[in-house]
Structure formats: structure tokens, C-alpha cells
Design a protein around this motif. Structure first.
Motif, short mmCIF file in Angstrom:
data_model
loop_
_atom_site.label_atom_id
_atom_site.label_comp_id
_atom_site.label_asym_id
_atom_site.label_seq_id
_atom_site.Cartn_x
_atom_site.Cartn_y
_atom_site.Cartn_z
N GLY A 348 0.81 -1.22 0.00
CA GLY A 348 0.00 0.00 0.00
C GLY A 348 0.84 1.26 0.00
N ILE A 349 1.93 1.25 0.80
CA ILE A 349 2.82 2.42 0.82
C ILE A 349 3.50 2.61 -0.53
N ALA A 350 3.90 1.50 -1.16
CA ALA A 350 4.56 1.59 -2.47
C ALA A 350 3.60 2.16 -3.52
N ARG A 351 2.33 1.78 -3.47
CA ARG A 351 1.36 2.32 -4.43
C ARG A 351 1.16 3.83 -4.24
N ARG A 352 1.12 4.27 -3.01
CA ARG A 352 0.96 5.71 -2.76
C ARG A 352 2.16 6.49 -3.26
N ILE A 353 3.36 5.97 -3.00
CA ILE A 353 4.57 6.65 -3.47
C ILE A 353 4.63 6.65 -4.99
N LEU A 354 4.23 5.53 -5.60
CA LEU A 354 4.26 5.44 -7.06
C LEU A 354 3.28 6.42 -7.69
N ASP A 355 2.15 6.67 -7.05
CA ASP A 355 1.22 7.68 -7.56
C ASP A 355 1.84 9.06 -7.56
N GLY A 356 2.61 9.37 -6.49
CA GLY A 356 3.27 10.67 -6.45
C GLY A 356 4.42 10.79 -7.42
N VAL A 357 5.14 9.67 -7.66
CA VAL A 357 6.28 9.71 -8.58
C VAL A 357 5.82 9.83 -10.03
N MET A 358 4.79 9.05 -10.39
CA MET A 358 4.33 9.02 -11.78
C MET A 358 3.43 10.20 -12.12
N ARG A 359 3.20 11.08 -11.16
CA ARG A 359 2.36 12.24 -11.44
C ARG A 359 3.04 13.20 -12.41
N ASP A 360 4.36 13.31 -12.34
CA ASP A 360 5.11 14.23 -13.18
C ASP A 360 5.67 13.57 -14.44
N VAL A 361 5.33 12.31 -14.68
CA VAL A 361 5.83 11.59 -15.85
C VAL A 361 4.67 11.28 -16.77
N LYS A 362 4.81 11.60 -18.04
CA LYS A 362 3.77 11.30 -19.01
C LYS A 362 3.75 9.81 -19.30
#
Length: 398
Positions: A348-362
Motif C-alpha cells: 500500500g505504501i509503495a502504491r501511494r509513493i508510485l502515484d506521487g512519482v508518476m504524477r510528473d511523468v507522461k
């Protein structure tokens, strides 16, 4: 234009002497005459030589304010040296470090003026709000936390962090900057990053929670949805960087230590046994062999593979590989996901971090190499959630 003044100005000195002997009579009932004279005194406050914290309120970024102070110091040095060229560019990271020292010293001199005077006299009163931290001044005049780690083989930032006041604009900028560096995570990870960077904020938990509560990005990422929709299990990436590039699927396997909760993530190109064995070999090569591996069973593992149209046909190959390396694989009972709460929490923590990381990547920019890099940053963010967290893979991993 007068070349020679009028005659009356040269002959009026005698008359002026007669006027000096004239007595002035004051009437007691004269309304224009005051019996008493009121004298008022105005106190003038001389401003200090510091930069002034009120000037920092116009900045909204920690990077911008350090660069601005660095440019200001460069211009001041150029004027002091009578240089014809006024250098306004930051030359090296050392300039930014000196600018940060100047800002923090100015901040502490205004907010902790009484405490600094007591520290210089080496006599801390009982009413001193920093007495529990055993503060001291370093060589640059920065107020730091004391303690018993003076002889520890660690940097000064780790053993003696810089003291920052609460409810201050500069403190909020520092917290906001580090909160963005850890990809907009919660209070625990942000506070751990703050401590690891060498800052000690008074009332840190409340101050960090206040900054996170006002973060627009966190509100968008943590906003409640009307209906919860589960994300697809594989991740979509693009093959190639041309317009005709096709989409491909990627999976990720997470290994977490049951003792330290350290996390290691490997990217899989397929769900067959050979791809999993390669990921397991990479994990053993980097982290060392494990004595025991635990994982889900039933709907969490086999059912997910069947739903995607894949089957782990060669289970004997995986068992033979683990047996050769002296490792035991234990499956949890079916329909017992609560027995794997340790790794479910990390997922669950990894999914939340991945949402924040992939926000700035097309989506069109996510290639296999980019995706592997993002997953490595996700693992690094999870592993940095504690101040002195040293990830050691113990022989009990998932």
C-alpha cells in the motif's frame, strides 16, 4: 541681483543694540501664554544588522531563497572588492551552503536571541525552552542540539541537528522542500527525512502535519473518491521512443524483511517461472541469500496469475532453485490475507509513493528503463522512513 546691499542693512546695528535692551511684559491672563511647557521624548529603535525575517516572507521556495541570498552575497563581495563586474551567478554548491548558513544564523539570532545569550554565558536558566536539547553554538554561530553523540562516527548533521523554531515561514519552507523530495509522503516519512537532513524543528510532528495539510498535491493524491476502483495488476509501459511504439506490460515483485521492514523491488517482464527466478537471483545477489520466504497463496497469488491468463506451470523448477540455495518457501493458507499484513502494508505504501512519482511523468515517457528507475526510487523512499534506518536483509523475507 544686488552687488552692494541697501544702506539700511549696513546702518541697523546701532538700532539693533537698542532693541536688545527692550523688556517684554507677560500678562497673567494672556490666553496665548502657557504656564507650563510639555516636553515629549520619542524612542528611536535602531534596526539590527541582520537580514530581517520579515524580508523572507516574500519567498515561497527554499531553493529560491538560498539562490537569492547567494546572489546577494556575490554582489556584496564584488562591491567590497571594487570589482567592475558585479557577479550575480551562483558558482558552486558551496555558495548555496554559505547562503543557507547565513539564513539560519539570521533566523536563530531573532527567534532565539535570549537563548543564544545564555548559551554564550554557559548558564541556561530553568525557563529556557531549549534546556532539554542541551544546545550549543558551532564554529559558524549556528545553534545545534547537543547530547552524548559527540564521539560517534557520524556527521555533525546526524548527531547534532540544527534547531529551527516552530510557526515560522523559513521552517515551513524547509519542511515543504523536504516533503517534495520524498515524493509527498506522510508525516512519518517527511519527519524522518527532516531529521536525516540535519534539522530539528520544535514541535516537529505538529509543524510537519500543518505543512502537509496545506499541500495541494497531497490533497489531490489522498482525496477520497466516491467509488474505489482497483488498479490493474500489470503496469503499462511503451516500447521505444517513436510514434509507432507499442505498449507492453510489466510486473513488480516486492521483497520485504520481516525484521527491519526493509524493501527491495524487482521488475518482471512476464509472469512465468524463469522471469521470477531471475528476479530472485538478482535479489540474492544484491541482498544476500535468505533462509525462508513467505508469500500469499490461493486468490492472492495463483488466482491473480490465472486471471491474467498466465500460469506458473513449472513450480518444481522454482522449488529446485530454492532448495539448491538452502531456502524454504512457505505459503500462507488460502483466503488468509490477514496473515500477510507485514507485506500488504508495504504494498500500500509503495502504491501511494508510485502515484506521487508518476504524477510528473507522461504515460508515453514510461519505458522499461524509466519504470525500473521509478521503482528503485519508490524502494529508496520506503527505506528512508526512519532516521537511522540501515536496511539489512535478515534471513526471513517475503
Amino acid at each position: 541681483m544686488w552687488i552692494v546691499g541697501p544702506e539700511i542693512l549696513r546702518t541697523c546695528r546701532a538700532a539693533e543694540g537698542d532693541m536688545m535692551g527692550f523688556d517684554v511684559e507677560l500678562l497673567a491672563n494672556d490666553p496665548e501664554v502657557y504656564p507650563e511647557a510639555a516636553v515629549s521624548c520619542k524612542k528611536t529603535v535602531i534596526p539590527s544588522r541582520g537580514l530581517g525575517n520579515h524580508r523572507f516572507s516574500r519567498f515561497s521556495s527554499w531553493k529560491v531563497i538560498k539562490r537569492a541570498i547567494s546572489n546577494l552575497k556575490g554582489v556584496a563581495k564584488s562591491w567590497k572588492n571594487n570589482s567592475s563586474r558585479k557577479d550575480k551567478q551562483v558558482k558552486s554548491p558551496r555558495d548555496l551552503q554559505e547562503a543557507e548558513t547565513t539564513i539560519l544564523r539570521s533566523l536563530q539570532s531573532e527567534t532565539f536571541s535570549k537563548e543564544i545569550e545564555e548559551v554564550k554565558k554557559e548558564k541556561l536558566s530553568k525557563n529556557n525552552k531549549l534546556i532539554a536539547l542541551q544546545p550549543y553554538l558551532d564554529q559558524k554561530g549556528i545553534l545545534r542540539v547537543g547530547g552524548r553523540l559527540k564521539h560517534a562516527q557520524l556527521s555533525e548533521r546526524a548527531t547534532n541537528p540544527i534547531i529551527l523554531p516552530k510557526n515560522n515561514h523559513i521552517t515551513d519552507l524547509v519542511i515543504k522542500h523536504l516533503h517534495q523530495q520524498c515524493n509527498h509522503q506522510g508525516r512519518h516519512i517527511t519527519l524522518g527525512r527532516l531529521r536525516s537532513e540535519g534539522y530539528w524543528v520544535l514541535g516537529g510532528h505538529k509543524q510537519v502535519a500543518k505543512v502537509i495539510q496545506g499541500c495541494v498535491t497531497c490533497r489531490r493524491l489522498r482525496g477520497k473518491h466516491e467509488t474505489q476502483i482497483m488498479a490493474n495488476l500489470p503496469f503499462q509501459i511503451s516500447r521505444g521512443k517513436t510514434r509507432a511504439s507499442c505498449q507492453a506490460k510489466r510486473w513488480a515483485v516486492m521483497f520485504t524483511c520481516m525484521y527491519t521492514r526493509g524493501v527491495h523491488i524487482e521488475v518482471l517482464e512476464s509472469m512465468d517461472s524463469s522471469s521470477f527466478i531471475n528476479a530472485l537471483r538478482r535479489f540474492f545477489a544484491i541482498r544476500g541469500p535468505a533462509k525462508q520466504i513467505r508469500s500469499d497463496c490461493g486468490t492472492n497469488f495463483v488466482g491473480a496469475c490465472s486471471k491474467l491468463g498466465h500460469e506458473l506451470h513449472d513450480k518444481n523448477t522454482v522449488k529446485r532453485f530454492l532448495l539448491d540455495h538452502g531456502c524454504e518457501w512457505i505459503f500462507n493458507p488460502p483466503h488468509a490475507s490477514h496473515m500477510g499484513g507485514a507485506w500488504e502494508r508495504m504494498i500500500g505504501i509503495a502504491r501511494r509513493i508510485l502515484d506521487g512519482v508518476m504524477r510528473d511523468v507522461k504515460p508515453s515517457q514510461i519505458t522499461h528503463e524509466v519504470f525500473v528507475t521509478l521503482m528503485a526510487e519508490v524502494a529508496a523512499t520506503i527505506n528512508s522512513r526512519d532516521h537511522f534506518c540501515q536496511i539489512v536483509i535478515f534471513p526471513s523475507c517475503h
